[in-house]
Design a protein around this motif. Structure first.
Motif, PDB file in Angstrom:
ATOM      1  N   TRP A  19      58.948  36.835  33.791  1.00 39.31           N
ATOM      2  CA  TRP A  19      58.060  35.683  33.740  1.00 39.31           C
ATOM      3  C   TRP A  19      57.467  35.521  32.356  1.00 39.31           C
ATOM      4  N   GLY A  20      57.133  34.283  32.044  1.00 41.41           N
ATOM      5  CA  GLY A  20      56.471  33.976  30.784  1.00 41.41           C
ATOM      6  C   GLY A  20      54.972  33.919  30.977  1.00 41.41           C
ATOM      7  N   LEU A  21      54.293  33.330  30.010  1.00 39.92           N
ATOM      8  CA  LEU A  21      52.843  33.182  30.095  1.00 39.92           C
ATOM      9  C   LEU A  21      52.476  32.202  31.206  1.00 39.92           C
ATOM     10  N   PRO A  22      51.290  32.355  31.775  1.00 39.69           N
ATOM     11  CA  PRO A  22      50.855  31.459  32.856  1.00 39.69           C
ATOM     12  C   PRO A  22      50.802  30.001  32.404  1.00 39.69           C
ATOM     13  N   THR A  23      50.986  29.089  33.358  1.00 41.19           N
ATOM     14  CA  THR A  23      50.934  27.663  33.051  1.00 41.19           C
ATOM     15  C   THR A  23      49.758  26.966  33.727  1.00 41.19           C
ATOM     16  N   VAL A  24      49.069  27.646  34.613  1.00 38.29           N
ATOM     17  CA  VAL A  24      47.902  27.063  35.291  1.00 38.29           C
ATOM     18  C   VAL A  24      46.722  28.026  35.146  1.00 38.29           C
ATOM     19  N   TRP A  25      45.538  27.522  35.380  1.00 39.66           N
ATOM     20  CA  TRP A  25      44.340  28.323  35.154  1.00 39.66           C
ATOM     21  C   TRP A  25      44.291  29.559  36.044  1.00 39.66           C
ATOM     22  N   GLN A  26      44.815  29.475  37.260  1.00 42.37           N
ATOM     23  CA  GLN A  26      44.792  30.628  38.164  1.00 42.37           C
ATOM     24  C   GLN A  26      45.590  31.798  37.574  1.00 42.37           C
ATOM     25  N   GLY A  27      46.723  31.480  36.967  1.00 44.53           N
ATOM     26  CA  GLY A  27      47.521  32.511  36.326  1.00 44.53           C
ATOM     27  C   GLY A  27      46.803  33.137  35.152  1.00 44.53           C
ATOM     28  N   TRP A  28      46.102  32.311  34.379  1.00 42.26           N
ATOM     29  CA  TRP A  28      45.345  32.836  33.242  1.00 42.26           C
ATOM     30  C   TRP A  28      44.208  33.737  33.713  1.00 42.26           C
ATOM     31  N   VAL A  29      43.586  33.404  34.830  1.00 40.13           N
ATOM     32  CA  VAL A  29      42.517  34.257  35.377  1.00 40.13           C
ATOM     33  C   VAL A  29      43.093  35.620  35.752  1.00 40.13           C
ATOM     34  N   VAL A  30      44.239  35.631  36.420  1.00 33.83           N
ATOM     35  CA  VAL A  30      44.892  36.894  36.785  1.00 33.83           C
ATOM     36  C   VAL A  30      45.205  37.697  35.527  1.00 33.83           C
ATOM     37  N   PHE A  31      45.746  37.041  34.529  1.00 28.63           N
ATOM     38  CA  PHE A  31      46.117  37.683  33.264  1.00 28.63           C
ATOM     39  C   PHE A  31      44.898  38.297  32.578  1.00 28.63           C
ATOM     40  N   VAL A  32      43.804  37.547  32.489  1.00 30.41           N
ATOM     41  CA  VAL A  32      42.587  38.039  31.838  1.00 30.41           C
ATOM     42  C   VAL A  32      41.988  39.208  32.621  1.00 30.41           C
ATOM     43  N   ILE A  33      41.950  39.107  33.935  1.00 30.75           N
ATOM     44  CA  ILE A  33      41.418  40.204  34.756  1.00 30.75           C
ATOM     45  C   ILE A  33      42.248  41.468  34.553  1.00 30.75           C
ATOM     46  N   TYR A  34      43.570  41.324  34.486  1.00 26.77           N
ATOM     47  CA  TYR A  34      44.443  42.471  34.244  1.00 26.77           C
ATOM     48  C   TYR A  34      44.071  43.166  32.933  1.00 26.77           C
ATOM     49  N   PHE A  35      43.950  42.404  31.850  1.00 24.13           N
ATOM     50  CA  PHE A  35      43.640  43.010  30.555  1.00 24.13           C
ATOM     51  C   PHE A  35      42.222  43.575  30.501  1.00 24.13           C
ATOM     52  N   VAL A  36      41.272  42.940  31.163  1.00 23.34           N
ATOM     53  CA  VAL A  36      39.899  43.473  31.213  1.00 23.34           C
ATOM     54  C   VAL A  36      39.898  44.807  31.954  1.00 23.34           C
ATOM     55  N   LEU A  37      40.633  44.895  33.070  1.00 27.50           N
ATOM     56  CA  LEU A  37      40.679  46.149  33.825  1.00 27.50           C
ATOM     57  C   LEU A  37      41.413  47.253  33.059  1.00 27.50           C
ATOM     58  N   ILE A  38      42.454  46.895  32.312  1.00 25.75           N
ATOM     59  CA  ILE A  38      43.130  47.894  31.470  1.00 25.75           C
ATOM     60  C   ILE A  38      42.158  48.421  30.405  1.00 25.75           C
ATOM     61  N   PHE A  39      41.444  47.516  29.757  1.00 24.13           N
ATOM     62  CA  PHE A  39      40.469  47.930  28.729  1.00 24.13           C
ATOM     63  C   PHE A  39      39.361  48.782  29.351  1.00 24.13           C
ATOM     64  N   ALA A  40      38.862  48.361  30.518  1.00 25.55           N
ATOM     65  CA  ALA A  40      37.806  49.128  31.188  1.00 25.55           C
ATOM     66  C   ALA A  40      38.307  50.517  31.555  1.00 25.55           C
ATOM     67  N   GLY A  41      39.557  50.607  31.975  1.00 26.22           N
ATOM     68  CA  GLY A  41      40.130  51.914  32.284  1.00 26.22           C
ATOM     69  C   GLY A  41      40.267  52.782  31.052  1.00 26.22           C
ATOM     70  N   ALA A  42      40.612  52.167  29.926  1.00 27.02           N
ATOM     71  CA  ALA A  42      40.718  52.927  28.676  1.00 27.02           C
ATOM     72  C   ALA A  42      39.361  53.484  28.265  1.00 27.02           C
ATOM     73  N   VAL A  43      38.319  52.738  28.559  1.00 25.69           N
ATOM     74  CA  VAL A  43      36.965  53.173  28.204  1.00 25.69           C
ATOM     75  C   VAL A  43      36.426  54.183  29.213  1.00 25.69           C
ATOM     76  N   ALA A  44      36.677  53.969  30.494  1.00 26.45           N
ATOM     77  CA  ALA A  44      36.065  54.805  31.532  1.00 26.45           C
ATOM     78  C   ALA A  44      36.977  55.939  32.014  1.00 26.45           C
ATOM     79  N   VAL A  45      38.229  55.649  32.268  1.00 26.62           N
ATOM     80  CA  VAL A  45      39.122  56.643  32.868  1.00 26.62           C
ATOM     81  C   VAL A  45      39.678  57.603  31.824  1.00 26.62           C
ATOM     82  N   LEU A  46      40.148  57.068  30.724  1.00 26.16           N
ATOM     83  CA  LEU A  46      40.815  57.896  29.712  1.00 26.16           C
ATOM     84  C   LEU A  46      39.958  59.041  29.184  1.00 26.16           C
ATOM     85  N   PRO A  47      38.716  58.794  28.743  1.00 32.39           N
ATOM     86  CA  PRO A  47      37.937  59.927  28.215  1.00 32.39           C
ATOM     87  C   PRO A  47      37.455  60.898  29.298  1.00 32.39           C
ATOM     88  N   ASN A  48      37.235  60.414  30.512  1.00 30.82           N
ATOM     89  CA  ASN A  48      36.672  61.259  31.564  1.00 30.82           C
ATOM     90  C   ASN A  48      37.724  62.020  32.370  1.00 30.82           C
TER      91      ASN A  48
END
Length: 83
Positions: A19-48
Motif C-alpha cells: 500500500w501507498g500513503l493514505p488518501t483519506v483523513w481516516q488513513g492519516w489518523v491511523v498512520f499518525v497514531i502508529y508513529f506516535v505509538l512507536i515513538f512512545a514505545g521508544a521512549v517508554a519501553v526501550l530504556p525500561n
C-alpha cells in the motif's frame, strides 16, 4: 449522483506490492497514531525493558497496521506501473 466505488483508506502502490500513503483523513489518523505509538514505545519501553521487548512491541503495532491496511485498503498485488 453517488459513486458505488468503495473508497479505500490505503491505495495499492503503483510499483511493487503493498500500500501507498493514505488518501483519506481516516488513513492519516491511523498512520499518525502508529508513529506516535512507536515513538512512545521508544521512549517508554526501550530504556525500561530493553530492545527485545521494544522489537516485540513495534512488531505487534506493525502487524496491527498491516491488518488495518488489509481491511481498509485496496487489494495488494504486484504492480508494474499501470492500473
Amino acid at each position: 449522483m453517488a459513486s458505488n466505488e468503495k473508497q479505500y483508506w490505503f491505495p495499492a502502490k503503483r510499483y511493487g506490492w503493498g500500500w501507498g500513503l493514505p488518501t483519506v483523513w481516516q488513513g492519516w489518523v491511523v498512520f499518525v497514531i502508529y508513529f506516535v505509538l512507536i515513538f512512545a514505545g521508544a521512549v517508554a519501553v526501550l530504556p525500561n525493558y530493553g530492545a527485545p521487548r521494544f522489537v516485540a512491541y513495534a512488531g505487534a503495532l506493525t502487524l496491527l497496521l498491516v491488518a488495518i491496511c488489509w481491511v481498509k485498503g485496496e487489494r495488494p498485488e504486484w504492480r508494474w506501473g499501470g492500473k
